[in-house]
Design a protein around this motif. Sequence first.
Motif, PDB file in Angstrom:
ATOM      1  N   ASN A   1      63.754  61.666   7.668  1.00 19.81           N
ATOM      2  CA  ASN A   1      62.983  62.942   7.404  1.00 19.81           C
ATOM      3  C   ASN A   1      63.843  64.337   8.597  1.00 19.81           C
ATOM      4  O   ASN A   1      64.235  63.626   9.242  1.00 19.81           O
TER       5      ASN A   1
ATOM      6  N   VAL B   1      60.413  68.127   6.358  1.00 19.83           N
ATOM      7  CA  VAL B   1      61.543  67.681   4.933  1.00 19.83           C
ATOM      8  C   VAL B   1      61.509  66.196   4.705  1.00 19.83           C
ATOM      9  O   VAL B   1      62.085  65.409   5.638  1.00 19.83           O
TER      10      VAL B   1
ATOM     11  N   ILE C   1      56.477  68.264   0.499  1.00 19.83           N
ATOM     12  CA  ILE C   1      57.211  69.187   1.773  1.00 19.83           C
ATOM     13  C   ILE C   1      55.461  69.684   3.032  1.00 19.83           C
ATOM     14  O   ILE C   1      54.624  70.077   2.600  1.00 19.83           O
TER      15      ILE C   1
END
Length: 293
Positions: free
Chosen positions: A44, A73, A124
């Motif tokens: 991540n 993200v 996201i």
Amino acid sequence: MQIPRDIIKNIKNFNFIGAKNYGFAHYKQSDKDFIKQEVFMQYNTLIFVLKGSKVIYHTNSHTTIREKEAIFVPKGKYILSDILDFKDKEYQSLLFFFSDFVLNSFTNKYHHLIQSTSKGDEDIFKIQMDSFLCALFESFIPLTQVANHTSLLSLKYEEIFLYLLQDTKNKASFLGFLNNFLETNTLNLGAFYIQNQEYCNVSDMANDAKMDNASFSRKFKDVLGISPKEWLDNKRFEKACFMLEFSSKNITQISQELGFNSPAWFIERFKKRFGITPKQFQKSKNLYFLSQN
């Protein structure tokens, strides 16, 4: 943690520091724009752009982040473009990498603050920036010159997450991001803690979770940061210490009850873990044996 290879394969100028579940990179690019590179994000990642802009293509859409903007993200495969700043002909960004274990630990520690059950609309999460967050992100840069940075990294990541969780501009989106993560990444371990069932091996645990051994072991380690075998060992030695301190059973009886191959093997592993033998531990803690002296 090491910086993902896809991120730096075309990058010549970057500084990186990493700990077991965290990583931070500051990089600069001035040669040319990188257009639509396919990148597998192993972790991540939070991306904060200092100069230029970045375009992230994801699930039939794309998101652009410009100077002083940031985005979360989740790990996975993306197509990215790095666009140089028009004036200075340079792209700069800060990359904050963190494993699933970091998010799981945070949600467990601050579960009382994570009350929303709503999922996020997007995979996201674009952060609504302010001067505090900009300063917080940039405060990581000096850490690349600090020798013992592991504890500092951990605390500063927690500071970011806590701020987002309590900031009115970002709270709803961050909760949605966390709930998306929890729905797809959290293993239900309630049976292992709430029930008084004792497990002899990993297979029994995997069966209760309705998973195959390999998938269960990977998911278990993502959630707790240790393998299920290590977890079983920890539980077994916790019980060994309890029995040594509070029961009148001898070493052979305890080793047999806890499923060790032999008393000698139990003694060897206990001493390796605690630095003393089971008998020494028992004599120093157990009132029954203390009264015999």
